[in-house]
Design an enzyme around this catalytic site. Sequence first.
Site, PDB file in Angstrom:
ATOM      1  N   ASP A 113      -5.589   3.675  -1.579  1.00 20.53           N
ATOM      2  CA  ASP A 113      -6.095   2.454  -1.914  1.00 20.53           C
ATOM      3  C   ASP A 113      -6.272   1.645  -2.621  1.00 20.53           C
ATOM      4  OD1 ASP A 113      -3.505   0.513   0.162  1.00 20.53           O
ATOM      5  OD2 ASP A 113      -4.765   2.625   2.009  1.00 20.53           O
ATOM      6  N   HIS A 154       1.072   8.627   5.024  1.00 19.81           N
ATOM      7  CA  HIS A 154       0.147   9.331   5.283  1.00 19.81           C
ATOM      8  C   HIS A 154      -0.121   9.109   7.384  1.00 19.81           C
ATOM      9  CE1 HIS A 154       0.366   4.774   5.202  1.00 19.81           C
ATOM     10  NE2 HIS A 154      -0.842   4.122   5.366  1.00 19.81           N
ATOM     11  N   HIS A 166      -1.134   8.800  -0.228  1.00 19.88           N
ATOM     12  CA  HIS A 166      -1.510   7.934   0.485  1.00 19.88           C
ATOM     13  C   HIS A 166      -2.756   7.023  -0.170  1.00 19.88           C
ATOM     14  CE1 HIS A 166      -0.408   3.430   1.482  1.00 19.88           C
ATOM     15  NE2 HIS A 166      -1.398   3.630   2.088  1.00 19.88           N
ATOM     16  N   HIS A 172       4.457   3.493   8.904  1.00 16.19           N
ATOM     17  CA  HIS A 172       4.012   2.303   9.738  1.00 16.19           C
ATOM     18  C   HIS A 172       4.898   1.935  11.285  1.00 16.19           C
ATOM     19  CE1 HIS A 172      -0.107   1.143   8.850  1.00 16.19           C
ATOM     20  NE2 HIS A 172      -0.064   1.661   7.793  1.00 16.19           N
ATOM     21  N   ASP A 231      -5.656   8.777   3.018  1.00 23.53           N
ATOM     22  CA  ASP A 231      -5.387   7.328   3.163  1.00 23.53           C
ATOM     23  C   ASP A 231      -6.774   6.754   2.530  1.00 23.53           C
ATOM     24  OD1 ASP A 231      -4.762   4.428   4.151  1.00 23.53           O
ATOM     25  OD2 ASP A 231      -5.171   5.112   5.814  1.00 23.53           O
ATOM     26  N   HIS A 290       4.096  -2.455   7.569  1.00 29.72           N
ATOM     27  CA  HIS A 290       2.969  -2.383   7.619  1.00 29.72           C
ATOM     28  C   HIS A 290       2.313  -3.083   8.520  1.00 29.72           C
ATOM     29  CE1 HIS A 290      -1.162  -3.305   6.932  1.00 29.72           C
ATOM     30  NE2 HIS A 290      -1.158  -1.397   6.058  1.00 29.72           N
TER      31      HIS A 290
END
Length: 424
Positions: free
Chosen positions: A46, A241, A44, A220, A310, A174
């Site tokens: 971003d 993650h 993961h 999540h 992350d 999420h």
Amino acid sequence: MLSKVISAVCLTLWVSSCAISAAEDPHMARALKLMSETPLIDGHNDLPWQLRKQFNNQLNKVDLNTLDTTHTNIPKIKQGKLGAQFWSAYVPCDSQYKDAVRQTLEQIDVVHRMCQKYPDTFMFATSSQDIRTAFGQNKTASLIGVEGGHSIDSSMGTLRTMYQLGVRYLTLTHSCNTPWADNWLVDEGSDPSEHDGLSPFGKQVVVEMNRLGMLIDLAHVTVKVMNQVLDMSEAPVIFSHSSAYSICQHKRNVPDDVLKRVQEKKGIVMVNFYNDYVTCSETANISDVADHFDHIKKVAGPDIIGFGGDYDGVTRLPEGLEDVSKVPNVVAELLRRGWTDEEVKKALGDNLLRVFTEAEAVRERLTNNKPDDVPIPYAEVKNSCRTSHGYPDVEEPTGAANSLSTLALQLTLALQALLLLSAL
């Protein structure tokens, strides 16, 4: 041209410094050797979200060779020996019921364009074999994971379309409930449970993801959803993650009983580097991160561990892990703690490759199954931004035009009443 020269000089200097530090630290030398033999696969990152936040996805205004406002750029990727990356196609929960699908497609697009703009660094990947091929070409295999079930707008057709565009995992929620699944904040007590885990449509999504060969990411979700998916999924699951709950009791982490079930299911938990999930505080270090690797190995063995840093999605990172270039520090620390070469290689990438390969095998077994085209009940998704086309038993609202007509009628009647009163 100048930026590439600068980047090359910086990389040369870093390699030289690495050679010196590796000579001083046999664990680092061994770590770098193992990373040259087995791809580091991170679950993961971003960076695509940072490209939206900072540049509104205008890649023509960005040079990933010199970008210095993110945890990730090309020199850092090379320094960190990143063999494969699941780039996150993430859009916030406030887009749910609005433009989540459009925004997610734009994030998918920016990953594709990133690979096209930097073909010497990135190779777009959609399979376990692609990861191996990219590693053999000394490129970073670039895969896509959609972070949040709200991105598919409760639509199987959208899920399938995203798969066709290269998406290879979906994080079921999420930090908000979807119309079909509860998110981790339910366990924390800040969100109410709406589905007692997964709704019937949520279970349809799991089955369809198995049929497609799309990895199911439980990073999540609530513990209830974790267990429901582990009960029913034919393919191994991932936590792209997340870290160990016993080390840091944050609801985004994975409890021991679930770790054991992931082991039984032959899945993977990819350790998150965010300080809040590592130490449940604002500060952390490399040793704290390694504690999570050690604990997961102790509870469920070395076959379920991976890396899920992350980066570019968090605000605080451990000392010594400030950006993607520093990941070899974790590998060296694991070796320092007595991890064998085989165990380290499993954590680096072999575990994820096994999970991915098995999901692909499940897809092949289910190849004759028809796509699920039973829609979610309209009552479960009805809102002011959604029409009911295709639901035969639902009367379609006439929309804003009707609202304006009604308002005009009301104003006309009011005016007539006023005129009538004035005449009296």
